[in-house]
Write an enzyme that holds these catalytic residues in place. Structure first.
Site, short mmCIF file in Angstrom:
data_model
loop_
_atom_site.label_atom_id
_atom_site.label_comp_id
_atom_site.label_asym_id
_atom_site.label_seq_id
_atom_site.Cartn_x
_atom_site.Cartn_y
_atom_site.Cartn_z
N GLU A 131 -9.53 -1.61 5.38
CA GLU A 131 -10.22 -1.26 6.62
C GLU A 131 -11.45 -2.13 6.82
O GLU A 131 -11.95 -2.75 5.87
CB GLU A 131 -10.66 0.22 6.55
CG GLU A 131 -9.50 1.21 6.41
CD GLU A 131 -8.71 1.38 7.70
OE1 GLU A 131 -8.55 0.41 8.47
OE2 GLU A 131 -8.23 2.50 7.93
N ASP A 170 0.81 -1.22 0.00
CA ASP A 170 0.00 0.00 0.00
C ASP A 170 0.85 1.27 0.00
O ASP A 170 2.07 1.23 0.17
CB ASP A 170 -0.97 0.00 1.20
CG ASP A 170 -0.28 -0.37 2.52
OD1 ASP A 170 0.95 -0.39 2.56
OD2 ASP A 170 -0.99 -0.64 3.50
N HIS A 177 -6.96 -4.51 10.20
CA HIS A 177 -6.75 -4.41 8.74
C HIS A 177 -5.43 -5.03 8.30
O HIS A 177 -4.47 -5.09 9.06
CB HIS A 177 -6.89 -2.97 8.25
CG HIS A 177 -5.79 -2.03 8.63
ND1 HIS A 177 -6.03 -0.74 9.04
CD2 HIS A 177 -4.45 -2.15 8.66
CE1 HIS A 177 -4.89 -0.13 9.28
NE2 HIS A 177 -3.91 -0.97 9.07
N ASP A 188 -7.23 -2.17 14.13
CA ASP A 188 -8.63 -2.46 13.77
C ASP A 188 -8.73 -3.75 12.93
O ASP A 188 -9.77 -4.03 12.35
CB ASP A 188 -9.27 -1.27 13.02
CG ASP A 188 -8.60 -0.98 11.68
OD1 ASP A 188 -7.65 -1.71 11.31
OD2 ASP A 188 -9.02 -0.02 11.00
C1 GLP Z 1 -0.47 0.61 8.41
C2 GLP Z 1 -0.16 -0.27 7.21
C3 GLP Z 1 -0.36 -1.74 7.51
C4 GLP Z 1 0.33 -2.10 8.82
C5 GLP Z 1 -0.27 -1.28 9.92
C6 GLP Z 1 0.29 -1.61 11.30
O1 GLP Z 1 -1.81 0.89 8.55
N1 GLP Z 1 -0.97 0.09 6.09
O2 GLP Z 1 0.15 -2.51 6.44
O3 GLP Z 1 0.19 -3.47 9.08
O4 GLP Z 1 -0.01 0.09 9.64
O5 GLP Z 1 1.40 -0.84 11.57
P1 GLP Z 1 2.37 -1.08 12.78
O6 GLP Z 1 3.17 -2.31 12.44
O7 GLP Z 1 3.24 0.14 12.84
O8 GLP Z 1 1.54 -1.27 13.98
#
Ligand code: GLP
Length: 261
Positions: A143, A67, A138, A136
């Site tokens: 989402e 993404d 995702h 959440d």
């Molecule tokens: C973002 C990314 C996800 C990732 C998430 C969790 O939203 N789009 O791909 O898994 O963050 O991030 P973190 O690992 O910093 O908690």
């Protein structure tokens, strides 16, 4: 689904990196799906170490990221393209032309998303996809409410994700509202999934993903439909799992399991 509860973040990183490295050792021109966020940073550090110290070769590897934020140029300090450059690509020998991160500044986003899906297909499909998980539930930026059959497209971020990701920006108002993300269906097409998660703030999302019903309300739960998933999580992220003892029992019995199990 293999659930591996690790003692430390370092163990999560080393064991998940070993799964990715094995794919590359077995298939030097492997296609790897990559994720951003803080969770896989240790995994990427370990891949860099394996490259530098143990000759893990990425020269024939192709990568596709999950993404990107809409509106951020590739060199923006908070863009996922830049994150990947700093946290992985600068440390390994992947060829720049083999790197794919969704564009946050495409002229025509729909055409770009179709092109991205086509590129993945032309590359032969993703052999192993690295995943983090949002609080959440995702994966990518899929989402709650995202179709479990979705493909690469634009998604509007929800308030929880904007709050979570605000820590990386100067102020909350700077967090982009839109993203381009591979779909849940795109992720499920990968040959193997490796998910990493740590910390108490992931405990509910992890419980919903592993033990909850398969539901668009926790898009990570769609991994239950995939035949080859490994989850490396710490004790805090495992905190709400009902079958935690069983997962630990499975891992303790694994070395003695008859071959072919
Ligand atoms: C973002 C990314 C996800 C990732 C998430 C969790 O939203 N789009 O791909 O898994 O963050 O991030 P973190 O690992 O910093 O908690």
């Amino acid at each position: 689904m293999e659930v591996v509860i690790c003692k430390t973040y370092d163990e999560i990183s080393k064991r998940s990196a070993a799964e990715v490295a094995e794919v590359v050792y077995n298939k030097p021109d492997a296609v790897i799906g990559l994720a951003t966020g803080s969770s896989p940073v240790g995994l990427y550090k370990e891949l860099i170490r394996l490259h530098k110290e143990e000759g893990l070769d990425f020269s024939h590897v192709t990568t596709f990221n999950l993404d990107e934020y809409v509106g951020l140029t590739p060199d923006h300090p908070q863009s996922y393209r830049r994150f990947m450059q700093e946290n992985l690509f600068d440390g390994i020998n992947v060829e720049p032309e083999n790197i794919h991160v969704p564009s946050g500044t495409a002229k025509n986003f729909q055409a770009f998303c179709e092109w991205y899906e086509d590129r993945i297909e032309q590359a032969g499909g993703i052999d192993v996809q690295v995943l983090g998980i949002g609080s959440d539930g995702h994966i990518g930026f899929n989402e709650p409410g995202s179709s479990l059959g979705s493909r690469t497209r634009m998604k509007t971020l929800n308030a929880m994700t904007i709050d979570d990701n605000a820590r990386f920006f100067e102020k909350k108002q700077d967090v982009p509202i839109y993203s381009i993300t591979m779909g849940v269906g795109t992720v499920l097409d990968a040959g193997k999934l490796v998910l990493v998660a740590n910390g108490k703030n992931k405990a509910k999302a992890i419980a919903d993903a592993i033990e909850g019903p398969v539901s668009c309300m926790c898009t990570a739960s769609a991994v239950q439909l995939h035949p080859d998933v490994s989850m490396f999580i710490d004790g805090d992220a495992a905190g709400q799992l009902k079958m935690r003892d069983y997962y630990e029992w499975i891992q303790s019995k694994k070395p003695a399991a008859p071959t072919g199990m």
